[in-house]
Design an enzyme around this catalytic site. Structure first.
Site, PDB file in Angstrom:
ATOM      1  N   GLY A   9      -1.473  -2.616  -2.114  1.00  0.00           N
ATOM      2  CA  GLY A   9      -0.252  -2.323  -1.133  1.00  0.00           C
ATOM      3  C   GLY A   9       0.464  -1.121  -1.691  1.00  0.00           C
ATOM      4  CG  PHE A  10       4.211   1.648  -0.017  1.00  0.00           C
ATOM      5  CD1 PHE A  10       3.881   2.883  -0.718  1.00  0.00           C
ATOM      6  CD2 PHE A  10       5.651   1.459   0.020  1.00  0.00           C
ATOM      7  CE1 PHE A  10       4.970   4.069  -0.919  1.00  0.00           C
ATOM      8  CE2 PHE A  10       6.399   2.432  -0.102  1.00  0.00           C
ATOM      9  CZ  PHE A  10       6.292   3.721  -0.605  1.00  0.00           C
ATOM     10  CB  ILE A  11       5.582  -1.255  -4.324  1.00  0.00           C
ATOM     11  CG1 ILE A  11       6.696  -0.676  -2.970  1.00  0.00           C
ATOM     12  CG2 ILE A  11       6.507  -1.016  -5.452  1.00  0.00           C
ATOM     13  CD1 ILE A  11       7.698  -1.769  -2.778  1.00  0.00           C
ATOM     14  CE1 TYR A 154       9.447  -9.850   2.545  1.00  0.00           C
ATOM     15  CE2 TYR A 154      11.516  -9.056   3.419  1.00  0.00           C
ATOM     16  CZ  TYR A 154      10.377  -9.021   2.716  1.00  0.00           C
ATOM     17  OH  TYR A 154      10.208  -8.102   1.572  1.00  0.00           O
ATOM     18  CE  LYS A 158       9.557 -10.600  -0.704  1.00  0.00           C
ATOM     19  NZ  LYS A 158       8.503 -10.653  -1.500  1.00  0.00           N
TER      20      LYS A 158
HETATM   21  N1  NAD Z   1       8.386  -1.798   0.798  1.00  0.00           N
HETATM   22  C1  NAD Z   1       9.817  -2.074   0.914  1.00  0.00           C
HETATM   23  O1  NAD Z   1      10.636  -1.361   1.414  1.00  0.00           O
HETATM   24  C2  NAD Z   1      10.143  -3.420   0.260  1.00  0.00           C
HETATM   25  C3  NAD Z   1      11.469  -3.809   0.286  1.00  0.00           C
HETATM   26  C4  NAD Z   1      12.071  -5.035  -0.175  1.00  0.00           C
HETATM   27  C5  NAD Z   1      10.806  -5.820  -0.801  1.00  0.00           C
HETATM   28  N2  NAD Z   1       9.520  -5.466  -0.831  1.00  0.00           N
HETATM   29  C6  NAD Z   1       8.510  -6.364  -1.358  1.00  0.00           C
HETATM   30  O2  NAD Z   1       7.684  -5.854  -2.414  1.00  0.00           O
HETATM   31  C7  NAD Z   1       6.431  -6.223  -2.134  1.00  0.00           C
HETATM   32  C8  NAD Z   1       5.543  -4.937  -2.206  1.00  0.00           C
HETATM   33  O3  NAD Z   1       5.743  -4.505  -0.932  1.00  0.00           O
HETATM   34  P1  NAD Z   1       5.001  -3.194   0.014  1.00  0.00           P
HETATM   35  O4  NAD Z   1       5.730  -2.623   0.287  1.00  0.00           O
HETATM   36  O5  NAD Z   1       4.108  -2.772  -1.335  1.00  0.00           O
HETATM   37  O6  NAD Z   1       3.960  -4.189   0.715  1.00  0.00           O
HETATM   38  P2  NAD Z   1       2.454  -4.020   1.249  1.00  0.00           P
HETATM   39  O7  NAD Z   1       2.208  -4.931   2.357  1.00  0.00           O
HETATM   40  O8  NAD Z   1       2.158  -2.675   1.084  1.00  0.00           O
HETATM   41  O9  NAD Z   1       1.780  -4.874   0.011  1.00  0.00           O
HETATM   42  C9  NAD Z   1       1.521  -6.156  -0.240  1.00  0.00           C
HETATM   43  C10 NAD Z   1       0.191  -6.321  -0.735  1.00  0.00           C
HETATM   44  O10 NAD Z   1       0.285  -7.870  -1.363  1.00  0.00           O
HETATM   45  C11 NAD Z   1      -1.251  -8.228  -0.765  1.00  0.00           C
HETATM   46  N3  NAD Z   1      -0.962  -9.710  -0.366  1.00  0.00           N
HETATM   47  C12 NAD Z   1      -0.260 -10.452   0.332  1.00  0.00           C
HETATM   48  N4  NAD Z   1      -0.595 -11.613   0.532  1.00  0.00           N
HETATM   49  C13 NAD Z   1      -1.572 -11.810  -0.366  1.00  0.00           C
HETATM   50  C14 NAD Z   1      -2.265 -12.874  -1.033  1.00  0.00           C
HETATM   51  N5  NAD Z   1      -1.939 -14.224  -0.411  1.00  0.00           N
HETATM   52  N6  NAD Z   1      -3.046 -12.783  -1.909  1.00  0.00           N
HETATM   53  C15 NAD Z   1      -3.397 -11.553  -2.523  1.00  0.00           C
HETATM   54  N7  NAD Z   1      -2.658 -10.258  -2.011  1.00  0.00           N
HETATM   55  C16 NAD Z   1      -1.773 -10.378  -1.139  1.00  0.00           C
HETATM   56  C17 NAD Z   1      -1.539  -7.350   0.754  1.00  0.00           C
HETATM   57  O11 NAD Z   1      -2.682  -7.390   0.772  1.00  0.00           O
HETATM   58  C18 NAD Z   1      -0.980  -6.104   0.229  1.00  0.00           C
HETATM   59  O12 NAD Z   1      -1.802  -5.285  -0.332  1.00  0.00           O
HETATM   60  C19 NAD Z   1       6.432  -7.260  -1.221  1.00  0.00           C
HETATM   61  O13 NAD Z   1       6.343  -8.620  -1.969  1.00  0.00           O
HETATM   62  C20 NAD Z   1       7.476  -6.954  -0.474  1.00  0.00           C
HETATM   63  O14 NAD Z   1       8.228  -7.983   0.399  1.00  0.00           O
HETATM   64  C21 NAD Z   1       9.054  -4.404  -0.142  1.00  0.00           C
END
Ligand code: NAD
Length: 327
Positions: A9-11, A154, A158
């Site tokens: 995923g992104f982060i 969502y 969380k």
């Molecule tokens: N990007 C933001 O602005 C933001 C803000 C607040 C919170 N978050 C949280 O930070 C985390 C990362 O966010 P992101 O933007 O990188 O999201 P993203 O969707 O790019 O990454 C999430 C990753 O988790 C994997 N995933 C999801 N469900 C899964 C499962 N059951 N088993 C294995 N892998 C699984 C997905 O394939 C994906 O690669 C998330 O939990 C998100 O809720 C992100």
């Protein structure tokens, strides 16, 4: 051994990259399910080239998760589990709440179990600014002042994951930090989020949908700053919640005008009604992260957007094809 869930995923990608750059051994976990699958594959290829040990597994499938982790045959303890896997996106959660509860709550419980079973020292949970909901007064959000009525499935998932993590920390020796991220953006970002979509649409002369009047504000935070905070938070004792945000909210209109300056093209804005699950503003009070983690976000909106635009331009051919498919 360090575990990063959601590494494709992104982060998770940026975090894993940084850990691998520091010569740390990383076990990445992801089930590769997000909408921009080509982008996930691209991220994973970069990480594999740097030596990540990768498990393609759904963290909600406890038996499979345990089996695959045991098969990796690593010895010793897990130092930190960075738990970033989950379903993100406020609006989508309204359409499929059950999926959000399953992935974000059950997935977190399973990872907490892994951390305790393998004598993990610390667990870092990706939470979200969404847990604050709509606040009446326009003031920065403080960690101990959450809305007890989350505004979306969502946000609820969380908040619940935070509470469960606190319980695990209370009943075991696991140190847990729950990090409330505020609108993270940057290179190789999510295609369902505004910034990369805006960049794609401006560069290609496509209209941009803005929900509401465009004066809603977000505390846009550059991904490198977030990763610095994530790594620092693994050092805390007990259970703590931290806001990780730039603490400088900007309106959607301001972001578009900054992108106009960087790209040198006028965005074509089309206004749509405000979505009920969207909040009017987010704004992090980061005093606690500054004082306990010595964390100071340092990337300005303009610099962060410039880096993101450059990444888009360097990867335009394949990243554009993702947007063409989902638009
Ligand atoms: N990007 C933001 O602005 C933001 C803000 C607040 C919170 N978050 C949280 O930070 C985390 C990362 O966010 P992101 O933007 O990188 O999201 P993203 O969707 O790019 O990454 C999430 C990753 O988790 C994997 N995933 C999801 N469900 C899964 C499962 N059951 N088993 C294995 N892998 C699984 C997905 O394939 C994906 O690669 C998330 O939990 C998100 O809720 C992100």
């Amino acid at each position: 051994m360090i575990i990063v869930t959601g590494c494709s995923g992104f982060i998770g990608f940026h975090l894993s990259n940084e850990l691998l750059n520091n010569n740390l051994s990383v076990l990445g976990i992801d089930n590769m399910i997000s909408s921009g699958n080509v982008l996930q594959n691209w991220r994973l290829e970069q990480l594999k080239a740097k030596g990540i040990n990768f498990l393609d597994v759904d963290i909600t499938n406890k038996a499979e998760l345990n089996k695959k982790i045991k098969e990796t045959n690593f010895s010793g303890v897990i130092s930190t589990v960075y738990h970033l896997a989950g379903l993100a996106g406020v609006r989508q959660s309204v359409l499929e709440p059950k999926n959000y509860y399953k992935n974000n709550i059950m997935g977190t419980i399973n990872m907490l179990n892994i951390a305790t079973e393998f004598s993990g020292e610390s667990f870092v949970l990706a939470s979200s600014s969404s847990v604050y909901g709509s606040q009446k007064k326009r003031i920065p959000f403080v960690e101990n002042e959450t809305s007890e009525i989350p505004q979306s499935p969502y946000a609820f998932s969380k908040l619940f994951a935070e509470k469960i993590s606190r319980d695990y920390s209370n009943i075991s020796s696991l140190n847990v930090s729950s990090l409330r991220f505020f609108t993270v953006y940057g290179p190789a970002g999510r295609v369902d989020m505004s910034i990369l979509k805006f960049i794609h649409n401006i560069i290609n002369d496509y209209p941009i949908n803005v929900f509401g009047n465009g004066f809603q504000e977000r505390d846009f935070t550059y991904v490198k700053d977030i990763c610095d905070g994530i790594i620092k938070s693994s050092q805390i004792d007990g259970f703590e919640i931290f806001n990780l945000g730039s603490s400088k909210p900007y309106s959607v209109i301001k972001v578009l005008s900054t992108l106009k300056e960087i790209i040198n093209k006028e965005p074509k804005i089309e206004y749509l009604p405000k979505h009920f699950a969207d909040v009017d503003y987010t704004w992090a009070n980061i005093d606690k992260a500054k004082s306990l983690l010595k964390w100071h976000p340092s990337t300005s909106l303009k610099d962060g957007l410039e880096k993101t635009v450059n990444w888009y331009k360097n990867n335009k051919n394949w990243i554009s094809s993702i947007f063409e498919k989902i638009n």
